[in-house]
Scaffold this motif. Structure first.
Motif, PDB file in Angstrom:
ATOM      1  N   ARG A 394       0.826  -1.211   0.000  1.00 58.09           N
ATOM      2  CA  ARG A 394       0.000   0.000   0.000  1.00 58.09           C
ATOM      3  C   ARG A 394       0.857   1.256   0.000  1.00 58.09           C
ATOM      4  O   ARG A 394       0.575   2.226  -0.720  1.00 58.09           O
ATOM      5  N   ASP A 432      -5.418  -7.439  -5.404  1.00 60.48           N
ATOM      6  CA  ASP A 432      -6.409  -6.394  -5.210  1.00 60.48           C
ATOM      7  C   ASP A 432      -5.825  -5.019  -5.521  1.00 60.48           C
ATOM      8  O   ASP A 432      -6.447  -4.215  -6.222  1.00 60.48           O
ATOM      9  N   LEU A 433      -4.611  -4.766  -5.035  1.00 69.55           N
ATOM     10  CA  LEU A 433      -3.963  -3.482  -5.307  1.00 69.55           C
ATOM     11  C   LEU A 433      -3.660  -3.334  -6.797  1.00 69.55           C
ATOM     12  O   LEU A 433      -3.762  -2.237  -7.358  1.00 69.55           O
ATOM     13  N   ARG A 436      -6.541  -2.080  -8.903  1.00 68.90           N
ATOM     14  CA  ARG A 436      -6.975  -0.691  -8.686  1.00 68.90           C
ATOM     15  C   ARG A 436      -5.881   0.334  -8.938  1.00 68.90           C
ATOM     16  O   ARG A 436      -6.121   1.526  -8.851  1.00 68.90           O
ATOM     17  N   SER A 580     -12.662  -9.409  -4.474  1.00 65.79           N
ATOM     18  CA  SER A 580     -12.976  -7.994  -4.679  1.00 65.79           C
ATOM     19  C   SER A 580     -12.326  -7.156  -3.586  1.00 65.79           C
ATOM     20  O   SER A 580     -11.847  -7.673  -2.573  1.00 65.79           O
ATOM     21  N   GLU A 581     -12.329  -5.849  -3.807  1.00 71.32           N
ATOM     22  CA  GLU A 581     -11.760  -4.934  -2.826  1.00 71.32           C
ATOM     23  C   GLU A 581     -12.460  -5.067  -1.480  1.00 71.32           C
ATOM     24  O   GLU A 581     -11.815  -5.062  -0.425  1.00 71.32           O
TER      25      GLU A 581
END
Length: 625
Positions: A394, A432-433, A436, A580-581
């Motif tokens: 992140r 997931d990252l 996006r 999913s997120e």
């Protein structure tokens, strides 16, 4: 008496020996006259010789001192000293004959021959008697160490003979595996079977065992020593001839066979020519930089000539080691090398490092990877592998890092253990990252077991062989994919350079290798034989210990088995399903709660809910070591 003997100086002992030898001379002369069948009585002949006797005694004393006979210690009285004694006896007889010829009655030549022989025997006999008396005094005054000699061959018997004159070591008996020697008496000591050692220790008050089998293989010696030490015995091994003459140093320099030789296939060489451009002139961070994979990543990244290399490591010793190794090369090539001591689970430090050094590429190798340890400590393994990956990934996205490459494992595919599940969760976080992200390329590289890495099977087998065995295998049917560290790192760097985002890269690793076959290769490569039903006299046994909790019979590389080719024929890409997120956020939040509550059972239930797998072992059967 012991105190008196101990108080004597070397000079005093020399004069005592000399005085005894000189006192023996007239006694032997009288004995010689008595045993000779001469016309003149022995008493008259001895009285006639008294005129020359002082001169002969004085000459003998001077000769003996000159030759050094009185200086010879009792425990060193051997062939050379016996030869000196015979020379003194001959010289003394010659002096006596010359003196009697000039000043005394004439005697037959045979008389002087008998005198020389008798004087020689008397000096030798007195020394032998003195040695036994002195040794008896020392033995009574000093505590004796009663020893058992393991090995009744030439080395053992020579050792027993040498120890007979030792001040405080008392050889009691032999033990030997050779049945033809058992029951015999060698150099005065009985030979027993090894099965009677425990009985002998109790009945003969034995405190130490001397292993006199230098020609025996190291594994067999190690096995014998382990059995003896289990009886609370002090064990000492007699050095081999090679050790005594110094050639053993050459053997010690021989290194174990390189792990790559056990690969079972030709090692793949993935050139970094084009991939190097993705790291050349960049600021690269390697997490877990001191580990097996992390340190090799650092070495190969250095060859790509980055602008700066940040070594992120939790272990101080590991960080120091890799920094010292690369420091000289970095200075020579003008590469800035930055050691950072810390954990990837610390958000504050992670963000500070990424922002301060303006990191462009992250190679994330920091993880707890040992299956039994993570199985025994599931919360620590999940926190480090999942939260550490999420924190670093992140932050990499927030600071606009160009590329983030996660080092994953084949154990993440349908995991049956906590370590594999933690790596799969880390993959889901990165996927997931990746879905996006618009600026950072997130990707994963998944591979099997790495030969020669810390805690891997080859160093473990080699260590077990060095200890004399047994080599432990969980199950005879277990098979694993293997690759070398160099292959793994080349794959990571090449795949990282080619990634577009969200891929899982795997390597063509050939066919899985049976672990029991690998164990045999390690034993035989060390120059030993496998001990089994067919070869009961072999050196090293292979022991089947059973599968550990969470361990599979065979590992897999992909979930879907659908692989796509890349521009490198040895590298494949798998597009696998993700969460999913919202789902990722949900399992991360739930995982934080169970870790905070220190609830290992809840953590296992959480894994079973979110990770596709073959099931995890229940809490009460997890590994404890």
């Amino acid at each position: 008496m012991f105190r008196l003997l101990s108080a004597l100086t070397r000079a005093q002992k020399t004069y005592i020996f000399l005085g005894i030898d000189l006192c023996l001379l007239p006694l032997v002369l009288l004995f010689t006259f008595a045993v000779q069948n001469l016309a003149t009585p022995a008493g008259q002949l001895f009285a006639a010789s008294l005129a020359v006797l002082p001169y002969v005694v004085a000459f003998t004393g001077v000769t003996s001192l000159w030759l050094g006979l009185p200086h010879v210690q009792l425990n060193a009285y051997e062939r050379h000293a016996v030869a000196l004694t015979s020379l003194v006896a001959v010289i003394s007889a010659s002096a006596l004959g010359l003196a009697m010829m000039l000043f005394g009655p004439a005697l037959p030549v045979g008389t002087y021959v008998v005198f020389a022989l008798s004087y020689f025997i008397a000096m030798v006999a007195v020394r032998a008697i003195l040695f036994q008396v002195v040794m008896s005094i020392y033995r009574r005054a000093q505590p004796r160490c009663r020893v058992l000699i393991y090995g009744a061959g030439a080395t053992g018997t020579q050792l027993a003979q040498a120890l007979r004159s030792h001040d405080w070591i008392d050889p009691v008996a032999f033990v030997d595996d050779n049945k033809s020697l058992q029951g015999m008496t060698l150099v005065g000591l009985p030979v027993y079977a090894p099965a009677r050692i425990e009985e002998l220790v109790k009945t003969r008050q034995i405190a130490r065992v001397l292993l006199a089998m230098p020609s025996q293989s190291q594994p067999k010696q190690a096995q014998i020593i382990q059995r003896l030490q289990a009886l609370k015995l002090d064990v000492q091994a007699l050095p081999s001839f090679a050790q005594l003459v110094g050639t053993e140093a050459l053997v010690e320099k021989l290194t174990p066979v390189a792990p790559k030789n056990f690969l079972g296939r030709r090692a793949h060489d993935v050139p970094l020519a084009e991939a190097a451009e993705a790291y050349c002139g960049k600021v690269v961070l390697v997490s877990g930089a001191g580990g097996s994979i992390g340190s090799e990543l650092c070495r190969q990244v250095m060859a790509c000539r980055p602008k700066k290399l940040v070594l992120y490591e939790l272990s101080e010793l590991a960080l120091y080691t890799i920094h010292q190794e690369l420091c000289a090369q970095a200075q020579a090539e003008g590469i800035e090398l930055v050691p950072v001591l810390g954990s990837v689970t610390d958000p504050r430090q992670v963000r500070e490092v990424l922002g301060c050094h303006q990191i462009q590429v992250v190679l994330h190798a920091a993880a707890y990877k040992h299956v039994p340890l993570v199985e025994a400590n599931p919360l620590a393994g999940l926190a480090n592998n999942v939260f550490g990956t999420r924190t670093l990934a992140r932050a990499a996205g927030d600071f606009g890092v160009d590329r983030f490459i996660l080092i994953s494992s084949d154990k993440a595919v349908r995991p049956t253990n906590v370590m594999g599940a933690s790596k799969r969760m880390a993959e889901l976080v990165v996927q997931d990252l990746a879905s996006r992200s618009t600026s950072t390329v997130f990707t994963m590289v998944r591979f099997g077991n790495v030969l020669g890495s810390s805690g891997s099977v080859i160093p473990l087998f080699q260590e077990q062989v060095a200890r004399g065995g047994p080599v432990t295998v969980t199950d005879p049917n277990v098979r694993r994919f293997f690759m070398t560290i160099q292959e793994a790192v080349q794959l990571v760097l090449t795949a990282g350079a080619d990634a577009k985002g969200g891929e899982v890269f795997v390597l063509d690793m050939g066919k899985p290798v049976p672990i029991i076959q690998l164990a045999r290769q390690v034993i035989e490569s060390a120059g030993y034989t496998v001990r089994d039903a067919d070869t009961p006299e072999g050196d090293i046994a292979i022991e089947i210990i059973g599968l550990r909790p969470g361990e599979k019979m065979e590992e897999e590389l992909t979930i879907t088995d659908e692989l796509m080719l890349t521009r490198n024929p040895k590298i494949f890409c798998a597009h696998e399903g993700d969460l999913s997120e919202i789902e990722v956020a949900s399992f991360v939040r739930s995982l934080r709660q169970v870790v905070a509550a220190n609830d290992a059972e809840a953590a296992r239930n959480l894994i079973a809910r979110w990770v596709e797998g073959d099931g995890l072992p229940p809490e009460n059967t997890r590994a404890t070591s």
